[in-house]
Design a protein around this motif. Structure first.
Motif, PDB file in Angstrom:
ATOM      1  N   GLY A  47      37.396  36.113  28.939  1.00 26.62           N
ATOM      2  CA  GLY A  47      38.365  36.001  30.025  1.00 26.62           C
ATOM      3  C   GLY A  47      39.780  35.829  29.499  1.00 26.62           C
ATOM      4  N   ALA A  48      39.931  35.070  28.398  1.00 26.75           N
ATOM      5  CA  ALA A  48      41.252  34.888  27.802  1.00 26.75           C
ATOM      6  C   ALA A  48      41.811  36.209  27.298  1.00 26.75           C
ATOM      7  CB  ALA A  48      41.175  33.872  26.665  1.00 26.75           C
ATOM      8  N   PHE A 108      49.672  38.410  37.852  1.00 24.04           N
ATOM      9  CA  PHE A 108      48.967  38.972  36.703  1.00 24.04           C
ATOM     10  C   PHE A 108      48.121  40.176  37.088  1.00 24.04           C
ATOM     11  CE2 PHE A 108      50.302  34.992  35.056  1.00 24.04           C
ATOM     12  CZ  PHE A 108      50.244  35.057  33.670  1.00 24.04           C
ATOM     13  N   GLY A 109      48.026  40.451  38.368  1.00 24.99           N
ATOM     14  CA  GLY A 109      47.286  41.614  38.829  1.00 24.99           C
ATOM     15  C   GLY A 109      45.793  41.360  38.947  1.00 24.99           C
ATOM     16  N   GLY A 110      45.090  42.381  39.400  1.00 26.76           N
ATOM     17  CA  GLY A 110      43.642  42.271  39.558  1.00 26.76           C
ATOM     18  C   GLY A 110      42.947  41.941  38.253  1.00 26.76           C
ATOM     19  N   LEU A 111      43.426  42.515  37.141  1.00 26.85           N
ATOM     20  CA  LEU A 111      42.824  42.237  35.838  1.00 26.85           C
ATOM     21  C   LEU A 111      43.025  40.775  35.454  1.00 26.85           C
ATOM     22  CD1 LEU A 111      41.415  43.336  33.300  1.00 26.85           C
ATOM     23  CD2 LEU A 111      43.680  43.847  32.373  1.00 26.85           C
ATOM     24  N   LEU A 133      38.815  34.294  36.399  1.00 26.96           N
ATOM     25  CA  LEU A 133      37.498  34.006  36.960  1.00 26.96           C
ATOM     26  C   LEU A 133      36.422  34.144  35.887  1.00 26.96           C
ATOM     27  CD1 LEU A 133      37.742  35.771  40.437  1.00 26.96           C
ATOM     28  CD2 LEU A 133      37.653  33.312  40.006  1.00 26.96           C
ATOM     29  N   MET A 134      36.571  35.168  35.028  1.00 29.00           N
ATOM     30  CA  MET A 134      35.625  35.333  33.938  1.00 29.00           C
ATOM     31  C   MET A 134      35.698  34.148  32.980  1.00 29.00           C
ATOM     32  SD  MET A 134      33.262  37.350  32.790  1.00 29.00           S
ATOM     33  CE  MET A 134      33.615  38.892  33.645  1.00 29.00           C
ATOM     34  N   LEU A 135      36.890  33.648  32.746  1.00 28.63           N
ATOM     35  CA  LEU A 135      37.060  32.475  31.885  1.00 28.63           C
ATOM     36  C   LEU A 135      36.309  31.281  32.469  1.00 28.63           C
ATOM     37  CD1 LEU A 135      40.373  31.271  30.264  1.00 28.63           C
ATOM     38  CD2 LEU A 135      39.041  29.672  31.637  1.00 28.63           C
TER      39      LEU A 135
END
Length: 782
Positions: free
Chosen positions: A106-107, A394-397, A403-405
């Motif tokens: 995620g980072a 930061f946009g969708g990415l 969230l992944m982090l």
């Protein structure tokens, strides 16, 4: 069960303390740990800012200088240096021993999203500083996790956080009892100067007075809600220490449980002083989760991954419920949540218009006015939700990366040692068992010294009396509280190395509650609170893992590789300091001097003045920032007397457009300059240009009533010079649109709406223009 309370307290065992411990940190790692712990504490004692821009209401008031954008950039450089030292020390020993956090993928996504969004940003200085700061806090999480290799180190970090929370709570109480009454008294004594600084903007002055009257404690921060979020974290850390000692030391616990318990209660009481209902609700949620996690610990241990999945399903269910309610009712319950819904509506429109790549960190406010609903009461710089802010900036990415982090960290937490979760715990009678070599008193004094030095660095140049007054209480209280909170036994002056597994439920609950509250607040992007959050995530991971390392030495050291890492790090940090930090520091220095010069002599001619020289030095020092350009153009505009002055202002506004293209000061000030030049030279083309500038202003803020009334007035004046039915019709439409928008602003306070006099003037102008239309039509028909 044996009666431990009846057993005599054994004496300290010197061999246990003297025994070699292969998991001890090397000296570079101890330096890195000290730096990070100092930053965790220090950043909660100050209000950091990513910009040198200031409100016109308070910009020129005599006030202590404080942390500036260069300070924030410098702190993030220290985090990078700590990471470099940690990695180099591991390489030198021949093994990296990297402890995975689950946040790494995620980072990486956030790094990519930050680069993309910053490159697209209009105000790139803001985007660069904001991106570096957010990524720096994630780097702190990753690095601190490597350094918390034993429970003793984890206890040290917890002692720092709880001591900081205690000082923060004392600060909140002092604000309510002393600071606020003194501030209100100062405001009344200097009302004339403050009103003069506000100028015609009585709305800002009204808002400022309302904040003074609210009496909501903010601690060392600018916002009461952020203070509330921070106290949720620190109170949870205090509760974690209480639970750890309750479960592990029934025979020797009483005095050593009381201190963190009192600290946690004090922080909870201070939270009520912030008047943040959301933070209070979040603390209640944290308490409930802590009780469930403690009582049902064995069940959660057997279903760890299912628990993580259920927690995330609950999060998305709450999110879906909030969105569904807002869509069905065109708003959310309570006035504050309704306003947030309006911010999010504007953010969604922004996302649809600007695309999924983001507008750049800290650039939300530059675009929000373009999409702001008419009834929304504020031109906010933050949408008051980390979900919405990450998605728009930061946009969708970037949002997916964060969230992944969080998913990765939660998954890693769910893989903690099952045996320790299920075991009833070591009911030890003293704190001697598992004693480490991490000594309490030296570390507390060292960190306190580092915090004081850091605070003096951040407030260098402030009045010495202010420094002494502001620093005295925390400098005295913090080391004492840190040592008292850390003590677990009367006989051992070191941190225990026993497992902290019993503290895990409170730590995890505190982090979850912070995320819950910051989903409707700004806390995740405020350095003081966010740094503590990411630090507490690292503490959670380390507490779950227990003792991390066995033998850490290696027969094959790699000093050459370590030296190369250090050399490369020094080169990178030098470039960072000279290319990124230094320009911001120089520009800020010149701007602060210019403001003092302007405040001392507001009526002086601008050309070749000391204030203008300072502003131009600031402009040259930082080629990305537009703050000095905007302030100098305002300074010249206020003193403009001839065509040359107007030309100087227009040149600056052209430069500001290059550096900050979405800044509404460009069209607003341009309109004023052209209007002044028309008064001087009587060239109708300047009035045409003024109208075009106001149209651009309206395009950037279509729901601002004053802009429409200004356009109507300029069109009416232009019609007087160059009569045209088109101009009359457009002027009438502009006046009517302005009045209509003001009627829609039902949630805006009266001083921030159009005055009765201005409404009457607009209505009179409409009547006058309609009369002119009628006469013109009659003339044409005859």
């Amino acid at each position: 069960m044996p009666d431990h309370s009846a057993q005599p307290e054994p004496t300290r065992s010197p061999p246990a303390l003297a025994a070699p411990d292969p998991s001890q940190l090397a000296w570079p790692e101890r330096v890195a740990l000290a730096v990070l712990l100092v930053l965790i504490a220090l950043r909660a004692w100050m209000q950091e800012s990513h910009t040198v821009e200031g409100s016109e209401l308070t910009r020129f008031l005599a006030a202590p200088s404080g942390p500036q954008p260069a300070t924030t950039l410098f702190f993030n450089g220290l985090i990078a240096a700590a990471a470099m030292l940690t990695f180099a020390a591991r390489v030198y020993r021949g093994r990296i021993d990297y402890r995975w956090t689950g946040a790494e993928f995620g980072a990486l996504m956030l790094v990519i999203a930050g680069i993309i969004s910053a490159s697209r940003a209009g105000q790139q200085r803001l985007a660069l500083t904001g991106t570096i700061n957010f990524l720096g806090m994630i780097l702190l999480l990753l690095t601190l996790r490597q350094l918390l290799r034993t429970p003793a180190c984890v206890r040290l970090a917890l002692a720092v956080i709880v001591a900081n929370g205690t000082v923060f709570a004392i600060r909140c109480g002092y604000q309510r009892a002393v600071d606020y009454p003194m501030t209100r008294e100062y405001f009344e004594e200097n009302r004339a100067a403050i009103v003069a600084a506000a100028g015609a903007d009585s709305g800002k002055l009204h808002d400022f007075e309302q904040r003074l009257k609210s009496n909501a404690a903010t601690g060392y921060f600018a916002h009461a809600n952020v203070a509330g979020s921070y106290l949720v974290l620190t109170a949870s850390a205090g509760l974690a220490l209480v639970l750890d000692r309750l479960r592990r030391r029934p025979g020797n616990r009483q005095p050593f449980i009381v201190i963190p318990a009192v600290a946690a209660m004090g922080m909870s009481l201070a939270l009520t002083l912030t008047q943040s209902k959301g933070a209070a609700l979040s603390l209640l949620v944290a308490a409930v989760l802590t009780v469930l996690g403690t009582v049902l610990r064995a069940w959660f241990a057997r279903h760890r991954r299912a628990t993580a999945v259920l927690a995330w399903l609950a999060f998305f269910a709450i999110l879906a419920a909030v969105v569904a309610w807002g869509l069905l009712h065109d708003g959310l319950p309570t006035r504050s949540m309704l306003f947030r819904w309006q911010y999010w509506r504007g953010a969604w429109a922004m996302w649809l218009d600007r695309g999924p790549l983001g507008v750049g960190a800290d650039n939300f406010g530059r675009w929000f006015t373009r999409f702001k609903p008419a009834e929304c009461p504020e031109e906010v710089q933050d949408p008051h939700s980390w979900i919405v802010r990450l998605g728009t900036e930061f946009g969708g990415l970037g949002l997916a990366g964060f969230l992944m982090l969080l998913v990765g960290v939660s998954w890693r937490l769910s893989r903690g040692p099952r045996a320790e979760f299920e075991a009833p715990g070591e009911d030890l009678t003293t704190g001697v068992h598992g004693a480490s070599k991490v000594r309490i008193v030296p570390w507390a004094l060292l960190l306190a010294a580092g915090i004081i030095v850091g605070w003096l660095f951040a407030y260098a140049g402030s009045d010495p009396v202010y420094i002494l007054f502001a620093l005295a209480t925390p400098a005295i209280v913090w080391p004492g509280v840190c040592m008292l909170v850390a003590a677990e036994s009367k006989q051992v002056g070191v941190f225990s190395d026993d497992s902290l597994i019993h503290a895990a439920p409170a730590l995890i609950a505190g982090c979850a509650a912070f995320l819950l509250h910051s989903a409707v607040e700004v806390s995740l992007f405020m350095a003081g609170a966010a740094t503590t959050f990411f630090a507490l995530l690292a503490v959670c991971l380390a507490a779950i893992d227990g003792r991390l390392d066995g033998a850490t030495s290696s027969p094959k050291a790699r000093p050459i590789f370590a030296a190369a890492i250090v050399l490369g790090g020094i080169v990178a940090l030098t470039l960072y300091a000279t290319r990124i930090v230094r320009p911001v520091a120089l520009a800020t220095h010149h701007i602060e001097h210019a403001r003092r010069l302007v405040a001392s002599n507001r009526s002086a001619a601008h050309r070749a003045s000391a204030a203008e020289t300072r502003y131009r030095n600031a402009i040259d020092a930082d080629p990305l920032d537009g703050a000095a350009v905007e302030e100098l153009s305002s300074f010249i505009l206020a003193l403009a007397r001839d065509v040359r002055d107007c030309g100087d202002a227009l040149q600056l506004l052209a430069l500001l457009r290059e550096r900050d293209p979405q800044n509404l000061s460009v069209p607003r000030q341009s309109a004023a300059v052209y209007r002044i030049r028309f008064e001087i030279a009587r060239d109708a083309d300047d009035l045409e240009r003024a109208c075009s500038a106001v149209r651009e202003w309206i395009a950037g803020y279509p729901t601002w009533p004053a802009a429409h009334l200004t356009l109507g007035r300029f069109l009416e004046e232009l019609n007087a010079v160059r009569p045209s039915p088109r101009l009359v019709a457009e002027a009438i439409a502009s006046y009517e649109r302005g009045l209509e928008l003001d009627r829609l602003r039902v949630y805006v306070s009266a001083p921030n709406r159009l005055s009765t006099e201005r409404i009457r003037d607009a209505e009179a102008a409409i009547a006058r223009l309609r009369g002119a239309q009628t006469c013109s039509a009659s003339t044409r028909s005859s």
